[in-house]
Scaffold this motif. Structure first.
Motif, PDB file in Angstrom:
ATOM      1  N   PRO A 158       2.838  28.225  47.471  1.00 27.92           N
ATOM      2  CA  PRO A 158       2.261  27.002  46.910  1.00 27.92           C
ATOM      3  C   PRO A 158       1.614  26.138  47.977  1.00 27.92           C
ATOM      4  O   PRO A 158       1.965  26.180  49.159  1.00 27.92           O
ATOM      5  N   SER A 159       0.671  25.333  47.548  1.00 34.56           N
ATOM      6  CA  SER A 159      -0.066  24.450  48.448  1.00 34.56           C
ATOM      7  C   SER A 159       0.855  23.568  49.276  1.00 34.56           C
ATOM      8  O   SER A 159       0.551  23.262  50.439  1.00 34.56           O
ATOM      9  N   ALA A 160       1.985  23.169  48.702  1.00 32.90           N
ATOM     10  CA  ALA A 160       2.911  22.269  49.396  1.00 32.90           C
ATOM     11  C   ALA A 160       3.445  22.866  50.693  1.00 32.90           C
ATOM     12  O   ALA A 160       3.906  22.121  51.571  1.00 32.90           O
ATOM     13  N   TRP A 161       3.395  24.173  50.819  1.00 29.11           N
ATOM     14  CA  TRP A 161       3.898  24.827  52.024  1.00 29.11           C
ATOM     15  C   TRP A 161       2.808  25.014  53.078  1.00 29.11           C
ATOM     16  O   TRP A 161       3.108  25.413  54.207  1.00 29.11           O
ATOM     17  N   VAL A 162       1.543  24.801  52.737  1.00 29.45           N
ATOM     18  CA  VAL A 162       0.420  25.251  53.558  1.00 29.45           C
ATOM     19  C   VAL A 162      -0.205  24.078  54.314  1.00 29.45           C
ATOM     20  O   VAL A 162      -0.482  23.027  53.747  1.00 29.45           O
ATOM     21  N   ASP A 163      -0.449  24.295  55.603  1.00 29.36           N
ATOM     22  CA  ASP A 163      -1.067  23.268  56.437  1.00 29.36           C
ATOM     23  C   ASP A 163      -2.533  23.533  56.729  1.00 29.36           C
ATOM     24  O   ASP A 163      -3.328  22.596  56.837  1.00 29.36           O
ATOM     25  N   ALA A 164      -2.885  24.802  56.906  1.00 28.61           N
ATOM     26  CA  ALA A 164      -4.258  25.134  57.286  1.00 28.61           C
ATOM     27  C   ALA A 164      -4.657  26.456  56.659  1.00 28.61           C
ATOM     28  O   ALA A 164      -3.837  27.375  56.542  1.00 28.61           O
ATOM     29  N   ILE A 165      -5.922  26.542  56.260  1.00 36.28           N
ATOM     30  CA  ILE A 165      -6.456  27.751  55.642  1.00 36.28           C
ATOM     31  C   ILE A 165      -7.753  28.125  56.355  1.00 36.28           C
ATOM     32  O   ILE A 165      -8.635  27.277  56.548  1.00 36.28           O
ATOM     33  N   VAL A 166      -7.860  29.383  56.723  1.00 37.63           N
ATOM     34  CA  VAL A 166      -9.064  29.897  57.376  1.00 37.63           C
ATOM     35  C   VAL A 166      -9.636  31.011  56.504  1.00 37.63           C
ATOM     36  O   VAL A 166      -8.929  31.967  56.173  1.00 37.63           O
ATOM     37  N   VAL A 167     -10.873  30.882  56.120  1.00 41.77           N
ATOM     38  CA  VAL A 167     -11.533  31.897  55.299  1.00 41.77           C
ATOM     39  C   VAL A 167     -12.246  32.895  56.207  1.00 41.77           C
ATOM     40  O   VAL A 167     -13.079  32.515  57.041  1.00 41.77           O
ATOM     41  N   ASP A 168     -11.899  34.166  56.023  1.00 39.53           N
ATOM     42  CA  ASP A 168     -12.562  35.241  56.765  1.00 39.53           C
ATOM     43  C   ASP A 168     -13.195  36.196  55.755  1.00 39.53           C
ATOM     44  O   ASP A 168     -12.529  37.098  55.247  1.00 39.53           O
ATOM     45  N   PRO A 169     -14.466  36.031  55.427  1.00 40.15           N
ATOM     46  CA  PRO A 169     -15.111  36.894  54.433  1.00 40.15           C
ATOM     47  C   PRO A 169     -15.118  38.364  54.833  1.00 40.15           C
ATOM     48  O   PRO A 169     -15.287  39.238  53.977  1.00 40.15           O
TER      49      PRO A 169
ATOM     50  N   VAL B 297       5.167  27.870  64.086  1.00 39.09           N
ATOM     51  CA  VAL B 297       3.890  28.233  63.474  1.00 39.09           C
ATOM     52  C   VAL B 297       4.046  29.590  62.791  1.00 39.09           C
ATOM     53  O   VAL B 297       4.604  30.516  63.376  1.00 39.09           O
ATOM     54  N   ALA B 298       3.542  29.700  61.559  1.00 37.88           N
ATOM     55  CA  ALA B 298       3.458  30.987  60.865  1.00 37.88           C
ATOM     56  C   ALA B 298       1.996  31.337  60.664  1.00 37.88           C
ATOM     57  O   ALA B 298       1.228  30.521  60.145  1.00 37.88           O
ATOM     58  N   LEU B 299       1.612  32.526  61.109  1.00 37.82           N
ATOM     59  CA  LEU B 299       0.259  33.027  60.878  1.00 37.82           C
ATOM     60  C   LEU B 299       0.344  34.062  59.759  1.00 37.82           C
ATOM     61  O   LEU B 299       0.854  35.167  59.966  1.00 37.82           O
ATOM     62  N   VAL B 300      -0.138  33.674  58.585  1.00 34.25           N
ATOM     63  CA  VAL B 300       0.061  34.443  57.359  1.00 34.25           C
ATOM     64  C   VAL B 300      -1.276  34.952  56.843  1.00 34.25           C
ATOM     65  O   VAL B 300      -2.295  34.278  56.980  1.00 34.25           O
ATOM     66  N   ARG B 301      -1.259  36.111  56.228  1.00 33.49           N
ATOM     67  CA  ARG B 301      -2.460  36.710  55.632  1.00 33.49           C
ATOM     68  C   ARG B 301      -2.282  36.766  54.110  1.00 33.49           C
ATOM     69  O   ARG B 301      -1.219  37.086  53.607  1.00 33.49           O
ATOM     70  N   ALA B 302      -3.341  36.451  53.373  1.00 37.15           N
ATOM     71  CA  ALA B 302      -3.337  36.534  51.917  1.00 37.15           C
ATOM     72  C   ALA B 302      -4.745  36.853  51.439  1.00 37.15           C
ATOM     73  O   ALA B 302      -5.658  37.071  52.249  1.00 37.15           O
ATOM     74  N   SER B 303      -4.928  36.869  50.118  1.00 34.95           N
ATOM     75  CA  SER B 303      -6.236  37.238  49.559  1.00 34.95           C
ATOM     76  C   SER B 303      -7.140  36.050  49.332  1.00 34.95           C
ATOM     77  O   SER B 303      -8.318  36.067  49.690  1.00 34.95           O
ATOM     78  N   ALA B 304      -6.586  35.016  48.677  1.00 34.14           N
ATOM     79  CA  ALA B 304      -7.439  33.896  48.270  1.00 34.14           C
ATOM     80  C   ALA B 304      -6.648  32.601  48.283  1.00 34.14           C
ATOM     81  O   ALA B 304      -5.414  32.598  48.173  1.00 34.14           O
ATOM     82  N   ALA B 305      -7.395  31.489  48.415  1.00 35.96           N
ATOM     83  CA  ALA B 305      -6.824  30.143  48.317  1.00 35.96           C
ATOM     84  C   ALA B 305      -7.718  29.327  47.408  1.00 35.96           C
ATOM     85  O   ALA B 305      -8.954  29.418  47.498  1.00 35.96           O
ATOM     86  N   ASP B 306      -7.113  28.534  46.520  1.00 33.97           N
ATOM     87  CA  ASP B 306      -7.937  27.629  45.728  1.00 33.97           C
ATOM     88  C   ASP B 306      -8.139  26.319  46.490  1.00 33.97           C
ATOM     89  O   ASP B 306      -7.606  26.132  47.590  1.00 33.97           O
ATOM     90  N   GLU B 307      -8.923  25.422  45.923  1.00 36.62           N
ATOM     91  CA  GLU B 307      -9.270  24.179  46.613  1.00 36.62           C
ATOM     92  C   GLU B 307      -8.048  23.338  46.977  1.00 36.62           C
ATOM     93  O   GLU B 307      -8.066  22.576  47.941  1.00 36.62           O
ATOM     94  N   ASP B 308      -6.977  23.482  46.198  1.00 31.85           N
ATOM     95  CA  ASP B 308      -5.762  22.724  46.484  1.00 31.85           C
ATOM     96  C   ASP B 308      -4.931  23.347  47.600  1.00 31.85           C
ATOM     97  O   ASP B 308      -4.016  22.717  48.123  1.00 31.85           O
ATOM     98  N   GLY B 309      -5.218  24.618  47.927  1.00 27.02           N
ATOM     99  CA  GLY B 309      -4.458  25.297  48.966  1.00 27.02           C
ATOM    100  C   GLY B 309      -3.396  26.236  48.452  1.00 27.02           C
ATOM    101  O   GLY B 309      -2.547  26.704  49.208  1.00 27.02           O
ATOM    102  N   ASN B 310      -3.397  26.538  47.147  1.00 28.25           N
ATOM    103  CA  ASN B 310      -2.489  27.543  46.596  1.00 28.25           C
ATOM    104  C   ASN B 310      -2.959  28.937  46.995  1.00 28.25           C
ATOM    105  O   ASN B 310      -4.166  29.211  47.018  1.00 28.25           O
ATOM    106  N   ILE B 311      -2.006  29.827  47.272  1.00 29.55           N
ATOM    107  CA  ILE B 311      -2.314  31.109  47.907  1.00 29.55           C
ATOM    108  C   ILE B 311      -1.967  32.271  46.975  1.00 29.55           C
ATOM    109  O   ILE B 311      -0.872  32.317  46.397  1.00 29.55           O
ATOM    110  N   SER B 312      -2.879  33.252  46.898  1.00 28.63           N
ATOM    111  CA  SER B 312      -2.694  34.451  46.082  1.00 28.63           C
ATOM    112  C   SER B 312      -2.753  35.704  46.950  1.00 28.63           C
ATOM    113  O   SER B 312      -3.485  35.758  47.931  1.00 28.63           O
TER     114      SER B 312
END
Length: 530
Positions: free
Chosen positions: A234-245, A174-189
């Motif tokens: 890229p979305s292909a690498w991502v399994d789960a996204i959690v939004v923390d406003p 499991v990797a717990l990663v932090r980023a800024s934003a995700a689009d609907e497809d799961g791409n990460i910025s």
């Protein structure tokens, strides 16, 4: 409820199973830390006693020295093994290691980031010269930090007649990663982050280990909102996204575009001017031995033979060097870097070490360490906990407590010139300075110049073999590394060589044929900003 890859923190951390190896990222003070996910793991464990017996891996320090970061994992039963680059941000985890209630290991910060990349690429671990002759070398400890730790994390190889260390690979579940934003497809910025750290390498390692990549972001964007070049995972690498406003730049800073490098034009110029004014004001604060050592050390910046040398600053007294250069407005004379992947800007210190305001570039940590490891670093300013007669330095275990090296080993071993900065003694020292001299009013109870360091984080003999120029600068005397060991070549004005220096050491250094006296300007308070 789950919406494709988007889910709650509780749903995401429920993907972690007993016995998993979990990769974390962060840099202290909240830098790129997936705080919401960490707290969700802790809440799940406290409520259900699951997951259990995790192995937790992290390259740099994570936490606030209280309840955040690694302290969320500092529960007996939750973790059985920690492989950490830097431990000081979680005293609770340090205590578990001290009491042998977990298996405690360290890896150099750069090695850890690069190893994640190698694991992700399916290669046979990381083969590197970094760590030879140090605690990470199996002949000197193999990365083990307590009796509960039994395994060597590396082995010695000989290739083409040269010794290397092979850091052994292991799956990341499991990797717990932090980023800024995700689009609907799961791409990460990472657009609004203050660094990149090892997020891409960590995600790659989990993805290709057959594990799960869980990403915490601040916002969810529509499909197509991110340009292709803005996508860092890229979305292909991502399994789960959690939004923390409520995600913040740091624990205490909600959001500041100066830290994410987003300011340009007039706004950037105004921010840089304000930064310089703050540094100039800081240089006018109470003068002491830290500033004296920083002034002496700063001289070493500009005698490297390079028109514009590449520099790295460590924590402690070295950050006073960075502040001095900033106050003098001399940043244009160097290329300033830190191991987190940042170039230029105004470096922060204390709990914000790793942050830079108005940086000129941000690279992934693994790439930054590639640059260091390949010989790109001209000068490094680093602190020291202990120094011995062979010129070896310990910063990774002090007083029996696991500290960890962070990026220290990668940096110290690869810089062409290393300037260790610190005080000669600790605990109870009383000094008087500011008038061009230094007077020792009370000696320290803890000697930092010892016969043999407790643990080798920088190897003096290896430094000699590599042909590095190595200096050890203290407020009382200056030393250098020679093939015969440590040599004293300079003392502070007002200091008694025998009483204040030699009698406060556990070994007798070589004495230079001519022992110089440091310039009085280093010890004159009125010159603090010049």
């Amino acid at each position: 409820m789950a919406d494709g890859k988007f889910m709650t923190a509780a749903e995401a951390v429920a993907l972690i199973r007993d016995g998993d190896t979990v990769g974390l990222m962060g840099g202290g003070g909240g830098l790129m830390e997936a705080t919401h996910l960490f707290e969700a793991v802790q809440a799940r464990f406290l409520a259900t006693r699951a997951p259990r017996n995790l192995t937790v891996v992290h390259a740099l320090g994570i936490g606030d020295k209280k309840t955040k970061g690694m302290s969320c994992f500092a529960h007996e039963g939750l973790v059985k093994r920690v492989i950490g680059g830097h431990w000081v941000w979680s005293p609770a985890m340090q205590q578990l290691a001290l009491e042998n209630r977990i298996e405690a290991y360290i890896l150099p910060g750069g090695v850890s980031s690069q190893l994640m990349r190698e694991i992700g690429a399916g290669r046979p671990g990381l083969i590197s010269h970094v760590g030879l002759g140090t605690v990470c070398d199996p002949r000197h400890g193999g990365g083990r930090m307590n009796e509960a730790a039994k395994d060597d994390l590396a082995e010695v190889l000989t290739l083409d007649g040269r010794e290397w260390l092979r850091y052994k690979p292991f799956p990341i579940h499991v990797a717990l990663v932090r980023a800024s934003a995700a689009d609907e497809d799961g791409n990460i910025s990472f657009e609004h982050e203050a660094a990149n750290l090892d997020a891409p390498s960590l995600a790659l390692a989990a993805r290709n280990s057959g594990g799960r990549v869980i990403v915490q972001v601040a916002e969810r964007l529509p499909r197509g909102a991110l340009k292709a070049r803005e996508v860092r995972i890229p979305s292909a690498w991502v399994d789960a996204i959690v939004v923390d406003p409520a995600q913040r730049t740091s624990y205490d800073i909600p959001f500041d575009p100066a830290f994410s490098g987003e300011l340009t034009g007039t706004a950037r110029a105004q921010s840089e001017a304000a930064d310089h004014a703050r540094e100039l004001a800081a240089a006018q604060e109470a003068f002491g031995e830290r500033q004296a050592v920083a002034r002496r050390a700063a001289v070493e910046l500009f005698n490297t033979g390079k028109a514009r040398p590449v520099i790295n600053y460590g924590v402690g007294v070295p950050d006073a060097v960075a502040k001095l250069i900033a106050a003098r407005n001399e940043q244009h004379r160097i290329y300033q870097t830190i191991e987190h992947g940042t170039y230029g800007g105004t470096l922060m210190d204390g709990v914000l070490f790793g942050y830079a305001r108005n940086a000129t570039a941000m690279l992934d940590a693994a790439t930054q360490f590639d640059f260091y490891g390949g010989g790109g670093l001209d000068v490094a300013f680093l602190g020291f906990g202990e120094l011995d007669e062979e010129g070896s330095v310990n910063v990774s275990r002090l007083g029996g407590v696991t500290v960890g090296p962070g990026g220290f080993i990668d940096i110290a071993q690869n810089a062409r010139k290393v300037v260790f900065c610190g005080t000669l003694a600790a605990k109870g020292v009383k000094l008087a300075t500011g008038d061009g001299r230094l007077r020792v009013l009370q000696q320290g109870a803890v000697r930092k110049l010892v016969k043999r360091v407790d643990q080798i984080t920088f190897s003096g003999p290896q430094g000699v073999v590599r042909g590095q120029q190595v200096l050890y600068l203290t407020e009382r005397a200056s030393f250098r590394l020679t093939p015969e060991g440590v040599e004293l070549f300079e003392i502070a004005p007002g200091v008694d060589l025998q009483r204040d220096v030699l009698d406060q050491m556990d070994f007798m250094p070589r004495l230079a044929a001519e022992i110089g006296v440091m310039d009085a300007m280093y010890f004159t308070a009125a010159l603090a900003a010049h």
